[in-house]
Design a protein around this motif. Sequence first.
Motif, PDB file in Angstrom:
ATOM      1  N   ALA A  22      40.441  51.551  40.651  1.00 16.21           N
ATOM      2  CA  ALA A  22      40.657  50.580  39.718  1.00 16.21           C
ATOM      3  C   ALA A  22      41.885  49.909  40.044  1.00 16.21           C
ATOM      4  CB  ALA A  22      40.292  50.541  38.152  1.00 16.21           C
ATOM      5  N   ASP A  23      42.743  50.499  40.442  1.00 16.51           N
ATOM      6  CA  ASP A  23      44.155  49.993  40.600  1.00 16.51           C
ATOM      7  C   ASP A  23      44.334  49.532  42.000  1.00 16.51           C
ATOM      8  OD1 ASP A  23      44.319  52.488  41.786  1.00 16.51           O
ATOM      9  OD2 ASP A  23      46.425  52.792  41.108  1.00 16.51           O
ATOM     10  N   GLU A  24      43.339  49.703  42.790  1.00 17.94           N
ATOM     11  CA  GLU A  24      43.429  49.167  44.172  1.00 17.94           C
ATOM     12  C   GLU A  24      42.751  47.870  44.299  1.00 17.94           C
ATOM     13  OE1 GLU A  24      41.793  52.266  46.470  1.00 17.94           O
ATOM     14  OE2 GLU A  24      43.743  53.454  46.471  1.00 17.94           O
ATOM     15  N   THR A  25      41.850  47.454  43.388  1.00 18.73           N
ATOM     16  CA  THR A  25      41.100  46.266  43.348  1.00 18.73           C
ATOM     17  C   THR A  25      41.911  45.107  42.796  1.00 18.73           C
ATOM     18  OG1 THR A  25      39.981  46.358  41.280  1.00 18.73           O
ATOM     19  CG2 THR A  25      38.902  47.485  43.054  1.00 18.73           C
ATOM     20  N   ALA A  26      41.439  44.077  43.209  1.00 20.68           N
ATOM     21  CA  ALA A  26      42.260  42.726  42.760  1.00 20.68           C
ATOM     22  C   ALA A  26      42.256  42.686  41.285  1.00 20.68           C
ATOM     23  CB  ALA A  26      41.650  41.254  43.501  1.00 20.68           C
ATOM     24  N   ARG A  27      40.940  42.999  40.669  1.00 15.10           N
ATOM     25  CA  ARG A  27      41.053  42.919  39.042  1.00 15.10           C
ATOM     26  C   ARG A  27      41.679  43.969  38.299  1.00 15.10           C
ATOM     27  NH1 ARG A  27      38.873  39.246  35.582  1.00 15.10           N
ATOM     28  NH2 ARG A  27      39.175  40.446  33.411  1.00 15.10           N
ATOM     29  N   THR A  74      47.191  44.938  35.546  1.00 12.10           N
ATOM     30  CA  THR A  74      48.664  45.554  35.228  1.00 12.10           C
ATOM     31  C   THR A  74      49.653  44.811  34.775  1.00 12.10           C
ATOM     32  OG1 THR A  74      49.278  45.198  37.681  1.00 12.10           O
ATOM     33  CG2 THR A  74      48.207  47.473  37.385  1.00 12.10           C
ATOM     34  N   LEU A  75      49.230  43.394  34.839  1.00 18.24           N
ATOM     35  CA  LEU A  75      50.339  42.314  34.573  1.00 18.24           C
ATOM     36  C   LEU A  75      50.204  41.994  32.985  1.00 18.24           C
ATOM     37  CD1 LEU A  75      49.436  39.428  37.032  1.00 18.24           C
ATOM     38  CD2 LEU A  75      51.117  41.103  37.371  1.00 18.24           C
ATOM     39  N   SER A  76      51.509  41.552  32.663  1.00 20.31           N
ATOM     40  CA  SER A  76      51.519  41.232  30.845  1.00 20.31           C
ATOM     41  C   SER A  76      50.651  40.096  30.910  1.00 20.31           C
ATOM     42  CB  SER A  76      52.847  41.046  30.538  1.00 20.31           C
ATOM     43  OG  SER A  76      53.223  39.722  31.319  1.00 20.31           O
ATOM     44  N   ASN A  77      50.306  39.800  29.545  1.00 13.88           N
ATOM     45  CA  ASN A  77      49.500  38.649  29.505  1.00 13.88           C
ATOM     46  C   ASN A  77      50.126  37.261  29.838  1.00 13.88           C
ATOM     47  OD1 ASN A  77      47.340  39.981  28.291  1.00 13.88           O
ATOM     48  ND2 ASN A  77      48.040  40.099  25.955  1.00 13.88           N
ATOM     49  N   ARG A  78      51.444  37.127  29.503  1.00 16.40           N
ATOM     50  CA  ARG A  78      52.025  36.145  30.025  1.00 16.40           C
ATOM     51  C   ARG A  78      51.955  35.820  31.673  1.00 16.40           C
ATOM     52  NH1 ARG A  78      54.932  32.151  27.150  1.00 16.40           N
ATOM     53  NH2 ARG A  78      53.757  32.933  25.524  1.00 16.40           N
ATOM     54  N   GLU A  79      52.323  36.936  32.225  1.00 17.34           N
ATOM     55  CA  GLU A  79      52.209  36.984  33.887  1.00 17.34           C
ATOM     56  C   GLU A  79      50.870  36.689  34.168  1.00 17.34           C
ATOM     57  OE1 GLU A  79      55.562  40.289  34.560  1.00 17.34           O
ATOM     58  OE2 GLU A  79      53.403  41.026  34.470  1.00 17.34           O
ATOM     59  N   LYS A  80      49.809  37.225  33.524  1.00 17.00           N
ATOM     60  CA  LYS A  80      48.277  36.636  33.915  1.00 17.00           C
ATOM     61  C   LYS A  80      48.074  34.999  33.576  1.00 17.00           C
ATOM     62  CE  LYS A  80      46.266  40.869  32.435  1.00 17.00           C
ATOM     63  NZ  LYS A  80      45.461  41.678  31.439  1.00 17.00           N
ATOM     64  N   THR A  81      48.795  34.725  32.546  1.00 14.90           N
ATOM     65  CA  THR A  81      48.520  33.137  32.081  1.00 14.90           C
ATOM     66  C   THR A  81      49.255  32.399  33.293  1.00 14.90           C
ATOM     67  OG1 THR A  81      48.446  33.592  29.663  1.00 14.90           O
ATOM     68  CG2 THR A  81      48.951  31.488  30.413  1.00 14.90           C
ATOM     69  N   VAL A  82      50.416  33.225  33.727  1.00 11.91           N
ATOM     70  CA  VAL A  82      51.479  32.053  34.651  1.00 11.91           C
ATOM     71  C   VAL A  82      50.599  32.007  36.080  1.00 11.91           C
ATOM     72  CG1 VAL A  82      53.457  32.217  35.899  1.00 11.91           C
ATOM     73  CG2 VAL A  82      53.546  32.425  33.550  1.00 11.91           C
ATOM     74  N   ARG A 117      58.159  37.901  38.974  1.00 13.97           N
ATOM     75  CA  ARG A 117      57.716  39.227  38.640  1.00 13.97           C
ATOM     76  C   ARG A 117      56.095  39.329  39.096  1.00 13.97           C
ATOM     77  NH1 ARG A 117      58.382  39.737  32.492  1.00 13.97           N
ATOM     78  NH2 ARG A 117      60.071  38.423  32.594  1.00 13.97           N
ATOM     79  N   VAL A 118      55.258  38.265  39.183  1.00 14.22           N
ATOM     80  CA  VAL A 118      53.869  38.588  39.741  1.00 14.22           C
ATOM     81  C   VAL A 118      53.946  38.558  41.049  1.00 14.22           C
ATOM     82  CG1 VAL A 118      51.911  36.985  40.081  1.00 14.22           C
ATOM     83  CG2 VAL A 118      53.132  37.118  37.661  1.00 14.22           C
ATOM     84  N   GLU A 119      54.874  37.879  41.854  1.00 16.12           N
ATOM     85  CA  GLU A 119      55.045  37.748  43.153  1.00 16.12           C
ATOM     86  C   GLU A 119      55.372  39.326  43.812  1.00 16.12           C
ATOM     87  OE1 GLU A 119      57.708  34.553  44.002  1.00 16.12           O
ATOM     88  OE2 GLU A 119      56.106  33.239  43.582  1.00 16.12           O
ATOM     89  N   GLU A 120      56.421  39.650  42.971  1.00 16.70           N
ATOM     90  CA  GLU A 120      56.865  41.273  43.280  1.00 16.70           C
ATOM     91  C   GLU A 120      55.779  42.171  42.882  1.00 16.70           C
ATOM     92  OE1 GLU A 120      60.517  41.941  40.965  1.00 16.70           O
ATOM     93  OE2 GLU A 120      61.656  40.357  41.969  1.00 16.70           O
ATOM     94  N   LYS A 121      55.049  42.190  41.923  1.00 16.03           N
ATOM     95  CA  LYS A 121      54.081  43.164  41.690  1.00 16.03           C
ATOM     96  C   LYS A 121      52.949  43.122  42.517  1.00 16.03           C
ATOM     97  CE  LYS A 121      55.157  43.647  36.776  1.00 16.03           C
ATOM     98  NZ  LYS A 121      54.593  43.297  35.375  1.00 16.03           N
ATOM     99  N   LEU A 122      52.384  41.728  43.074  1.00 17.56           N
ATOM    100  CA  LEU A 122      51.417  41.626  43.577  1.00 17.56           C
ATOM    101  C   LEU A 122      51.343  41.271  45.216  1.00 17.56           C
ATOM    102  CD1 LEU A 122      49.212  39.595  40.883  1.00 17.56           C
ATOM    103  CD2 LEU A 122      49.192  42.098  41.232  1.00 17.56           C
ATOM    104  N   GLY A 123      52.599  41.190  45.538  1.00 14.34           N
ATOM    105  CA  GLY A 123      52.906  40.698  46.859  1.00 14.34           C
ATOM    106  C   GLY A 123      52.581  39.154  47.333  1.00 14.34           C
ATOM    107  N   LEU A 124      52.487  38.393  46.383  1.00 13.11           N
ATOM    108  CA  LEU A 124      52.260  37.066  46.625  1.00 13.11           C
ATOM    109  C   LEU A 124      53.554  36.414  46.952  1.00 13.11           C
ATOM    110  CD1 LEU A 124      50.100  36.316  43.462  1.00 13.11           C
ATOM    111  CD2 LEU A 124      49.193  37.431  45.803  1.00 13.11           C
ATOM    112  N   ARG A 166      43.929  32.862  46.312  1.00 19.01           N
ATOM    113  CA  ARG A 166      43.147  33.845  47.011  1.00 19.01           C
ATOM    114  C   ARG A 166      43.120  35.016  45.905  1.00 19.01           C
ATOM    115  NH1 ARG A 166      45.744  34.377  51.267  1.00 19.01           N
ATOM    116  NH2 ARG A 166      44.864  32.785  52.352  1.00 19.01           N
ATOM    117  N   PHE A 167      44.008  35.552  45.481  1.00 20.50           N
ATOM    118  CA  PHE A 167      44.242  36.664  44.487  1.00 20.50           C
ATOM    119  C   PHE A 167      43.415  36.313  43.289  1.00 20.50           C
ATOM    120  CE2 PHE A 167      45.622  39.262  41.119  1.00 20.50           C
ATOM    121  CZ  PHE A 167      45.719  40.394  41.659  1.00 20.50           C
ATOM    122  N   ALA A 168      43.313  35.175  42.717  1.00 21.94           N
ATOM    123  CA  ALA A 168      42.706  34.797  41.540  1.00 21.94           C
ATOM    124  C   ALA A 168      41.251  34.767  41.754  1.00 21.94           C
ATOM    125  CB  ALA A 168      43.297  33.540  40.927  1.00 21.94           C
ATOM    126  N   VAL A 169      40.890  34.235  42.811  1.00 22.59           N
ATOM    127  CA  VAL A 169      39.624  34.398  43.109  1.00 22.59           C
ATOM    128  C   VAL A 169      38.944  35.741  43.224  1.00 22.59           C
ATOM    129  CG1 VAL A 169      37.730  33.794  45.024  1.00 22.59           C
ATOM    130  CG2 VAL A 169      39.514  31.888  44.128  1.00 22.59           C
TER     131      VAL A 169
END
Length: 181
Positions: free
Chosen positions: A105-110, A115-123, A153-160, A168-171
């Motif tokens: 599960a931690d290797e899939t995009a979902r 793993t993001l905080s709620n605020r990071e998800k919203t951003v 933080r999102v960019e560091e965690k997800l490599g964006l 692309r990641f959100a899709v």
Amino acid sequence: MAIEKAQQLSPDVVVLDLDMPGGDGAGALRTIQEQTPSVRVLILTMHAEHERLLPLLESGARGYVCKSAASLDLIEAIRVVAAGEVYVRPASARLLAAAIIPRRADETARGRFNTLSNREKTVLRSVAQGYSGAEIARTLGISSKTVDAYKRRVEEKLGLRHRTDYVRFAVDAGVLGQGAS
């Protein structure tokens, strides 16, 4: 010609070039498998394994050898296929394993999204939907600098790196247009 020779001679193994002149190697594979199922087909090709390996094995090929490695692997591959086994190089075996083993599960995009905080998800969603940092700040009632901090933080965690990466990641994660999860 390969199809006719396979029918006429009924060999133990046919070494089939995918890029044979005047023909379609993948189509010839299917025809040989349908018309002479006792013949084992070993694919010889210039294409790297990741491009065609799985569909060819699913179509009935019993092995796959790249022309770049043929001088080292071809005789061994013929022996293995003639013995009724499947021949793939170790790198190919890894590709096959990756294709059939479920991803953690931690290797899939979902999974990574979760793993993001709620605020990071919203951003992340807001950036993917095309909102500017100022618009996101206004909507969330926070400063633009705080939005920038969440984006970092999102960019560091997800490599964006770019907005297109966010989209692309959100899709891939299936999260565009949804509320926080």
